[in-house]
Write an enzyme that holds these catalytic residues in place. Structure first.
Site, mmCIF file in Angstrom:
data_model
loop_
_atom_site.group_PDB
_atom_site.id
_atom_site.type_symbol
_atom_site.label_atom_id
_atom_site.label_comp_id
_atom_site.label_asym_id
_atom_site.label_seq_id
_atom_site.Cartn_x
_atom_site.Cartn_y
_atom_site.Cartn_z
ATOM 1 N N HIS A 52 0.685 -1.105 -0.061
ATOM 2 C CA HIS A 52 -0.095 0.034 -0.015
ATOM 3 C C HIS A 52 0.949 1.272 0.246
ATOM 4 O O HIS A 52 0.268 2.512 -0.198
ATOM 5 C CB HIS A 52 -0.890 -0.194 0.966
ATOM 6 C CG HIS A 52 -0.467 0.261 2.467
ATOM 7 N ND1 HIS A 52 -0.024 -0.766 3.225
ATOM 8 C CD2 HIS A 52 -0.072 1.456 3.217
ATOM 9 C CE1 HIS A 52 0.430 -0.132 4.639
ATOM 10 N NE2 HIS A 52 0.427 1.135 4.491
ATOM 11 N N ASP A 75 0.176 -7.566 1.451
ATOM 12 C CA ASP A 75 0.411 -6.279 1.491
ATOM 13 C C ASP A 75 1.896 -6.147 1.575
ATOM 14 O O ASP A 75 2.623 -5.213 2.481
ATOM 15 C CB ASP A 75 -0.043 -5.587 2.722
ATOM 16 C CG ASP A 75 -0.092 -3.883 2.742
ATOM 17 O OD1 ASP A 75 0.096 -3.592 1.579
ATOM 18 O OD2 ASP A 75 0.061 -3.348 3.734
ATOM 19 N N SER A 125 4.728 2.611 8.217
ATOM 20 C CA SER A 125 4.182 1.503 7.084
ATOM 21 C C SER A 125 5.383 0.977 6.149
ATOM 22 O O SER A 125 6.021 1.908 5.444
ATOM 23 C CB SER A 125 3.058 1.535 6.295
ATOM 24 O OG SER A 125 1.860 2.128 6.950
#
Length: 476
Positions: free
Chosen positions: A115, A145, A218
């Site tokens: 992402h 992911d 992230s």
């Protein structure tokens, strides 16, 4: 004099005890300085750019700036898209995102989240010395992911890869990343849980921690005290947009398997059984004669899938796979997804109150959008009504073929009664009632008339091609 000496002695003992407790407490707290110093050079900041067409802003959506002070009005107008004939033609807006990543090989392979780099036209990796390198996307796997990038370089600093399977709940862990763009921020905490399942994330047994993770973290690494990467920080649970003590990381074992497949094949293959499963709650456990709520209840078996070929049936409760207990239904996709197509597995299932062992051959998970599906039902001719408060019709031959069913009935009308209370709707197809297959409207009526009172009863319902079991109790 004796009293004074004794008091002095007690004071000395108390001081020693306090000192020893302080030393023990200090010894129990980890020192992360060496870890951060050794690992930080391999942690990078990732920024992306996505070019978007300038759609402009409709005049009706423009804010009313009349009456504002001139300086404030001028400032706001500068930040608004230009309108009308004097606006530049063919402009493009750039959408940017920030995240983290880490170098796993000295020739420039970098791991991060999918992402972070999804739909990017340009990916830049900023090194600890502030230099920026363009990155190539080798491959990405939205289901886990995980994304694998490549930058040009030699003898680059790398992280040490650990074993997330060996991680223990309560163990200290450290995250390094770029929250809100602040490079190389280090935060610590403990492992709160392992094997967590999150909505719409069927193939990742997440590591839950209380490490402070915020937007920008992230894709960054999660380290154990040995300085080994045990996870990729991926998600947070938040109601405010910031850290709330619930952070989730992708186990490094899962991420490295994905990275190796992306590097070798350019895609990721996973094991697949071809079933739709659901959680077994207390009422379902009672209706299926189980001692406790556990396992994965098979709500749907897809035609021509591995489960159908191996004899798995709707209503089976999968209790273990190759001897490993299935406590929560979400445990099953984690285990099956990690297997290779063609692998043999043994499933222990509960079927009609008995335990059975089935041997299946795992298939390959279809690509997204290619999963097998089942159609919806159409109206037929009314044949039966019953004590549940529904009017049902039998499925036509065409409906049975489109749904891949041998029997079942479709609800034509829901009246006042138990069916309305449990949320049944016209168009729902009922295939099982009280653990019995429904092959006709007559069978449905007979089974419904014999339903027990004040005991959990299960019913299998297909709605828009999706099957699930529901439970209810009849009081009269």
């Amino acid at each position: 004099m004796f009293k004074a000496s004794f008091k002095s002695y007690l004071s000395g003992v108390a001081a020693l005890l306090l000192m020893s407790q302080a030393l023990v407490a200090k010894a129990e707290l980890p020192d992360f300085t060496g870890l951060v110093e050794a690992a930080s050079p391999a942690v990078v900041n990732i920024s992306t750019t996505q070019k978007l067409p300038d759609r402009g802003v409709a005049q009706s959506q423009m804010p009313d700036l009349e009456g504002l002070p001139p300086m404030l009005r001028e400032f706001l107008e500068r930040g608004m898209p230009q309108q009308g004939p004097n606006a530049p033609k063919g402009r493009q807006r750039e959408a940017q995102s920030l995240g983290s990543g880490f170098i796993i090989s000295d020739d420039g392979y970098v791991l991060t989240n999918n992402h972070v780099v999804a739909d990017a036209d340009e990916i830049l990796v900023r090194m600890p010395d502030r230099s920026e390198l363009k990155a190539t996307l080798i491959g990405a796997d939205p289901r886990t992911d995980v994304a694998l990038l490549k930058i040009d370089g030699k003898n680059l600093p790398t992280v040490k890869i650990g074993n997330s399977e060996a991680l223990k709940v309560g163990e200290w862990v450290l995250a390094i990343g770029s929250p809100f763009g602040f490079d190389h921020s280090a935060t610590s905490g403990i492992v709160s849980a392992k094997g967590r399942s999150l909505p719409n994330e069927s193939y990742v047994p997440f590591i839950q921690t209380d490490v402070a993770i915020n937007p920008g973290n992230s894709g960054g690494p999660l380290f154990n005290l040995k300085g080994e990467v045990v996870g990729i920080n991926s998600q947070i649970f938040t109601r405010s947009g910031g850290f709330m003590g619930l952070s989730f990381a992708i186990p490094i074992d899962v991420a490295m398997d994905v990275a190796n497949q992306l590097k070798t094949d350019g895609k990721v293959s996973r094991g697949w059984l071809g079933v739709v499963i659901q959680e077994v709650n207390k009422d379902l456990a009672e209706s299926f004669g189980l001692d406790k709520p556990a396992g994965a209840l098979v709500a749907q078996v897809l035609d021509n899938g591995p489960a159908a070929a191996g004899g798995l049936k709707v209503g089976d409760v999968i209790l273990s796979l190759n001897g490993q207990p299935i406590v929560m239904s979400a445990d099953l996709p984690h285990l099956v997804g990690a297997m290779k197509s063609g692998s043999k597995v043994k499933l222990e299932v509960a079927r009609e109150g008995q335990r059975k062992t089935l041997e299946l051959t795992v298939g390959a998970l279809p690509a997204e959008g290619e999963e097998m599906s089942m159609g919806g039902a159409e109206e037929g001719v009314e044949r039966s009504s019953n004590r549940l408060g529904v009017k049902v019709v039998e499925l036509t031959a065409e409906q049975k073929k489109s749904l891949d069913l041998q029997g079942g009935v479709v609800i034509r009308e829901v009246l006042d009664g138990p069916a309305a209370l449990i949320g049944l709707r016209p168009g729902d197809v009922i295939t099982h009632l009280n653990n019995q297959s429904i092959d006709s409207a007559k069978t449905f009526t007979e089974v419904a008339q014999q339903l027990p009172k004040n005991r959990s009863v299960s019913m299998r319902v297909l709605r828009q091609g999706r099957a699930s079991f529901i439970t209810f109790k009849l009081s009269e």
